[in-house]
Design a protein around this motif. Sequence first.
Motif, PDB file in Angstrom:
ATOM      1  N   PHE A   1       2.551   6.162 -15.407  1.00  0.00           N
ATOM      2  CA  PHE A   1       3.246   6.542 -14.501  1.00  0.00           C
ATOM      3  C   PHE A   1       2.997   5.827 -13.335  1.00  0.00           C
ATOM      4  O   PHE A   1       3.822   5.202 -12.432  1.00  0.00           O
ATOM      5  CB  PHE A   1       3.433   7.699 -14.240  1.00  0.00           C
ATOM      6  N   ALA A   2       1.669   5.615 -12.986  1.00  0.00           N
ATOM      7  CA  ALA A   2       1.084   5.034 -11.800  1.00  0.00           C
ATOM      8  C   ALA A   2       1.287   3.510 -11.922  1.00  0.00           C
ATOM      9  O   ALA A   2       1.546   2.830 -10.925  1.00  0.00           O
ATOM     10  CB  ALA A   2      -0.150   5.412 -11.242  1.00  0.00           C
ATOM     11  N   ALA A   3       1.141   3.052 -13.130  1.00  0.00           N
ATOM     12  CA  ALA A   3       0.931   1.497 -13.471  1.00  0.00           C
ATOM     13  C   ALA A   3       2.309   0.761 -13.588  1.00  0.00           C
ATOM     14  O   ALA A   3       2.224  -0.568 -13.186  1.00  0.00           O
ATOM     15  CB  ALA A   3       0.124   1.429 -14.578  1.00  0.00           C
ATOM     16  N   VAL A   4       3.391   1.359 -14.298  1.00  0.00           N
ATOM     17  CA  VAL A   4       4.717   0.714 -14.341  1.00  0.00           C
ATOM     18  C   VAL A   4       5.439   0.827 -13.243  1.00  0.00           C
ATOM     19  O   VAL A   4       5.803   1.858 -12.588  1.00  0.00           O
ATOM     20  CB  VAL A   4       5.219   1.526 -15.620  1.00  0.00           C
ATOM     21  N   PRO A   5       5.904  -0.212 -12.692  1.00  0.00           N
ATOM     22  CA  PRO A   5       6.805  -0.172 -11.610  1.00  0.00           C
ATOM     23  C   PRO A   5       8.189   0.004 -11.835  1.00  0.00           C
ATOM     24  O   PRO A   5       8.900  -0.795 -12.496  1.00  0.00           O
ATOM     25  CB  PRO A   5       6.615  -1.483 -11.093  1.00  0.00           C
TER      26      PRO A   5
ATOM     27  N   THR B   1       0.901  -1.133  -0.178  1.00  0.00           N
ATOM     28  CA  THR B   1       0.028   0.091   0.047  1.00  0.00           C
ATOM     29  C   THR B   1       0.949   1.199   0.008  1.00  0.00           C
ATOM     30  O   THR B   1       0.508   2.096  -0.922  1.00  0.00           O
ATOM     31  CB  THR B   1      -0.851   0.006   1.375  1.00  0.00           C
ATOM     32  N   ARG B   2       1.862   1.152   0.832  1.00  0.00           N
ATOM     33  CA  ARG B   2       2.961   2.368   0.969  1.00  0.00           C
ATOM     34  C   ARG B   2       3.413   2.835  -0.436  1.00  0.00           C
ATOM     35  O   ARG B   2       3.652   3.881  -0.973  1.00  0.00           O
ATOM     36  CB  ARG B   2       3.700   2.145   2.021  1.00  0.00           C
ATOM     37  N   ILE B   3       3.934   1.544  -1.007  1.00  0.00           N
ATOM     38  CA  ILE B   3       4.718   1.887  -2.428  1.00  0.00           C
ATOM     39  C   ILE B   3       3.850   2.279  -3.432  1.00  0.00           C
ATOM     40  O   ILE B   3       4.152   2.989  -4.178  1.00  0.00           O
ATOM     41  CB  ILE B   3       5.298   0.560  -2.758  1.00  0.00           C
ATOM     42  N   ALA B   4       2.437   1.740  -3.532  1.00  0.00           N
ATOM     43  CA  ALA B   4       1.373   2.159  -4.481  1.00  0.00           C
ATOM     44  C   ALA B   4       1.120   3.615  -4.246  1.00  0.00           C
ATOM     45  O   ALA B   4       0.984   4.205  -5.180  1.00  0.00           O
ATOM     46  CB  ALA B   4       0.254   1.283  -4.446  1.00  0.00           C
ATOM     47  N   GLU B   5       0.678   4.010  -3.005  1.00  0.00           N
ATOM     48  CA  GLU B   5       0.991   5.566  -2.729  1.00  0.00           C
ATOM     49  C   GLU B   5       1.925   6.213  -3.242  1.00  0.00           C
ATOM     50  O   GLU B   5       1.771   7.499  -3.910  1.00  0.00           O
ATOM     51  CB  GLU B   5       0.404   5.612  -1.297  1.00  0.00           C
TER      52      GLU B   5
ATOM     53  N   VAL C   1      10.164   3.056  -2.473  1.00  0.00           N
ATOM     54  CA  VAL C   1      10.009   4.544  -2.463  1.00  0.00           C
ATOM     55  C   VAL C   1      10.953   5.464  -2.719  1.00  0.00           C
ATOM     56  O   VAL C   1      10.514   6.374  -2.949  1.00  0.00           O
ATOM     57  CB  VAL C   1       9.018   4.568  -1.092  1.00  0.00           C
ATOM     58  N   HIS C   2      12.153   5.018  -2.363  1.00  0.00           N
ATOM     59  CA  HIS C   2      13.394   5.864  -2.688  1.00  0.00           C
ATOM     60  C   HIS C   2      13.452   6.324  -4.046  1.00  0.00           C
ATOM     61  O   HIS C   2      14.282   7.637  -4.345  1.00  0.00           O
ATOM     62  CB  HIS C   2      14.626   5.322  -2.298  1.00  0.00           C
ATOM     63  N   ILE C   3      12.833   5.537  -4.981  1.00  0.00           N
ATOM     64  CA  ILE C   3      13.294   5.930  -6.546  1.00  0.00           C
ATOM     65  C   ILE C   3      12.220   6.524  -7.226  1.00  0.00           C
ATOM     66  O   ILE C   3      12.066   6.782  -8.421  1.00  0.00           O
ATOM     67  CB  ILE C   3      13.885   4.897  -7.290  1.00  0.00           C
ATOM     68  N   TYR C   4      10.916   6.835  -6.337  1.00  0.00           N
ATOM     69  CA  TYR C   4       9.736   7.534  -6.768  1.00  0.00           C
ATOM     70  C   TYR C   4       9.823   9.031  -6.728  1.00  0.00           C
ATOM     71  O   TYR C   4       9.215   9.432  -5.879  1.00  0.00           O
ATOM     72  CB  TYR C   4       8.643   6.801  -6.359  1.00  0.00           C
ATOM     73  N   GLN C   5      10.963   9.581  -7.020  1.00  0.00           N
ATOM     74  CA  GLN C   5      11.373  10.870  -7.192  1.00  0.00           C
ATOM     75  C   GLN C   5      11.855  11.420  -8.347  1.00  0.00           C
ATOM     76  O   GLN C   5      12.098  10.434  -9.314  1.00  0.00           O
ATOM     77  CB  GLN C   5      12.354  11.073  -5.944  1.00  0.00           C
ATOM     78  N   ASN C   6      12.270  12.591  -8.730  1.00  0.00           N
ATOM     79  CA  ASN C   6      12.857  12.921 -10.063  1.00  0.00           C
ATOM     80  C   ASN C   6      14.149  12.884 -10.039  1.00  0.00           C
ATOM     81  O   ASN C   6      15.002  13.876  -9.929  1.00  0.00           O
ATOM     82  CB  ASN C   6      12.369  14.438 -10.339  1.00  0.00           C
ATOM     83  N   VAL C   7      14.623  11.422  -9.829  1.00  0.00           N
ATOM     84  CA  VAL C   7      16.144  11.233  -9.919  1.00  0.00           C
ATOM     85  C   VAL C   7      16.544  10.495 -10.979  1.00  0.00           C
ATOM     86  O   VAL C   7      15.960   9.510 -11.330  1.00  0.00           O
ATOM     87  CB  VAL C   7      16.423  10.657  -8.497  1.00  0.00           C
ATOM     88  N   LEU C   8      17.953  10.538 -11.439  1.00  0.00           N
ATOM     89  CA  LEU C   8      18.798   9.592 -12.417  1.00  0.00           C
ATOM     90  C   LEU C   8      19.130   8.424 -11.443  1.00  0.00           C
ATOM     91  O   LEU C   8      19.777   8.561 -10.272  1.00  0.00           O
ATOM     92  CB  LEU C   8      19.557  10.229 -12.737  1.00  0.00           C
ATOM     93  N   VAL C   9      18.810   7.299 -11.911  1.00  0.00           N
ATOM     94  CA  VAL C   9      19.200   5.999 -11.100  1.00  0.00           C
ATOM     95  C   VAL C   9      20.384   5.383 -12.175  1.00  0.00           C
ATOM     96  O   VAL C   9      20.083   5.103 -13.165  1.00  0.00           O
ATOM     97  CB  VAL C   9      18.544   5.074 -10.957  1.00  0.00           C
ATOM     98  N   SER C  10      21.538   5.119 -11.663  1.00  0.00           N
ATOM     99  CA  SER C  10      22.616   4.513 -12.425  1.00  0.00           C
ATOM    100  C   SER C  10      22.155   3.185 -12.999  1.00  0.00           C
ATOM    101  O   SER C  10      21.824   2.207 -12.201  1.00  0.00           O
ATOM    102  CB  SER C  10      24.038   4.405 -11.669  1.00  0.00           C
TER     103      SER C  10
ATOM    104  N   ARG D   1       1.399  11.782 -10.434  1.00  0.00           N
ATOM    105  CA  ARG D   1       0.726  13.037 -10.103  1.00  0.00           C
ATOM    106  C   ARG D   1       1.813  13.853 -10.555  1.00  0.00           C
ATOM    107  O   ARG D   1       1.439  14.911 -11.355  1.00  0.00           O
ATOM    108  CB  ARG D   1       0.284  13.401  -9.006  1.00  0.00           C
ATOM    109  N   LEU D   2       2.991  13.971 -10.005  1.00  0.00           N
ATOM    110  CA  LEU D   2       3.996  14.803 -10.332  1.00  0.00           C
ATOM    111  C   LEU D   2       4.526  14.845 -11.401  1.00  0.00           C
ATOM    112  O   LEU D   2       4.721  16.026 -12.247  1.00  0.00           O
ATOM    113  CB  LEU D   2       5.189  14.646  -9.254  1.00  0.00           C
TER     114      LEU D   2
END
Length: 295
Positions: free
Chosen positions: A46-50, A18-22, A77-86, A29-30
Motif C-alpha cells: 500500500f505504501a509502494a503503489v501510487p 517527501t510530503r506525499i511519501a509520508e 495527499v487528498h486521495i490517501y484516505q478511505n475514500v471512493l474516487v469516481s 499503516r491505516l
Amino acid sequence: MGERDNSANRAIFSRDMTRIAEARKFYARLMAANAGSADPRLEDVFAAVPREAFLGPGPWTVVAGNGKVETPSADPVHIYQNVLVSLDAEKGINNGEPFLHAMWIGKVAPKPGEAVTHVGAGSGYYTALLAKLVSPGGAVTAFELDSSLADRASKNLEAYGNVTAIHGDAVVGGLPPSDIIYVNAGVAAPPAEWLKALKPGGRMVFPWRPAERIGLAVMVTRTDKGFACDPFMRSWFIPCIGASAATPSTKIHRDKAARSRKIWLTADKAPDRTATAVIGDVWFSSQDVGGRRSQ
C-alpha cells in the motif's frame, strides 16, 4: 538568477515528494491495521503503489454518501484516505473504498508464486497491489469489460510485468486456473465455471447480490470436501454484467443468506432442505463442509 530558480524549484519538488511519501506511508499503516492481516507485506505494498497513478489527472471527484465532493487541488495527499474516487460518474464506476479492499486482500492472503484472477479490474489500482503480493513467481490475470477502463488499466499496469490485462467478459469466457479469484462486481451467484477454476485450496472473494436489498461479501475456499463459503460482511458493488440477475422466483432473506456455509454445483448434487438459495447452476447450503448446520 536561473540557477537559483532551478535550485528553489528542486527544493520545492523534493519537499512535495517527501510530503506525499509520508501521506502514503501513513495511509498504508491505516490500511494494514484495518485489514487485521498478519502479513507485513500488506503495509509495504500500500505504501509502494501510487494510487494517483491509477485515477487520471486531478482534481478528483470523491464519492461521499449520496453526493460528490471535488478535491481542492490535484495534490495526491487528498486521495490517501478511505475514500471512493469516481472513475466514470455516468456509469457509477469508482476506485473502491481502500479499507474494504485491504480487508478483502488480507482475507484471501495472496502469497508469492500464486495465480490471481481479478474480475472487474477497473483502472488497475487493486490489481497492482495483488501483483506485488504474489511476486516473485506469481501472476495476475485482470479482466475488465468496460473498454475505456480496460485501456486505462492496460496502460497503468505496463510497469507490472506479472500482470496480463484483458478487455473481455469473465462470465462467458471462462477463467484460468486460479489460487485466488478477486471479484469486484456484484453477482447473483458465482458462475459454476468460476468455482471450477479454483485450484485445490484456492480462495475466491466476491460481492453476493442474490436480491435487490441484499449485499454480502462472501469468501469461498475450495477444500477436499467441496466449496466452503463464509459471508463475512456487508458489501455493495455495481452489477456484474451477465451474472447479476437472479430469477424472478428467487426469494431470500438476509439472515438466511448469511447462514450459507457451502456452495454446491447443481450438476453435482440437487438442492435439499439445507438450501439457503438456489440460483442458476449453483446453490448455497447452511450445512458446512464438515456436515454441521448453521443456526
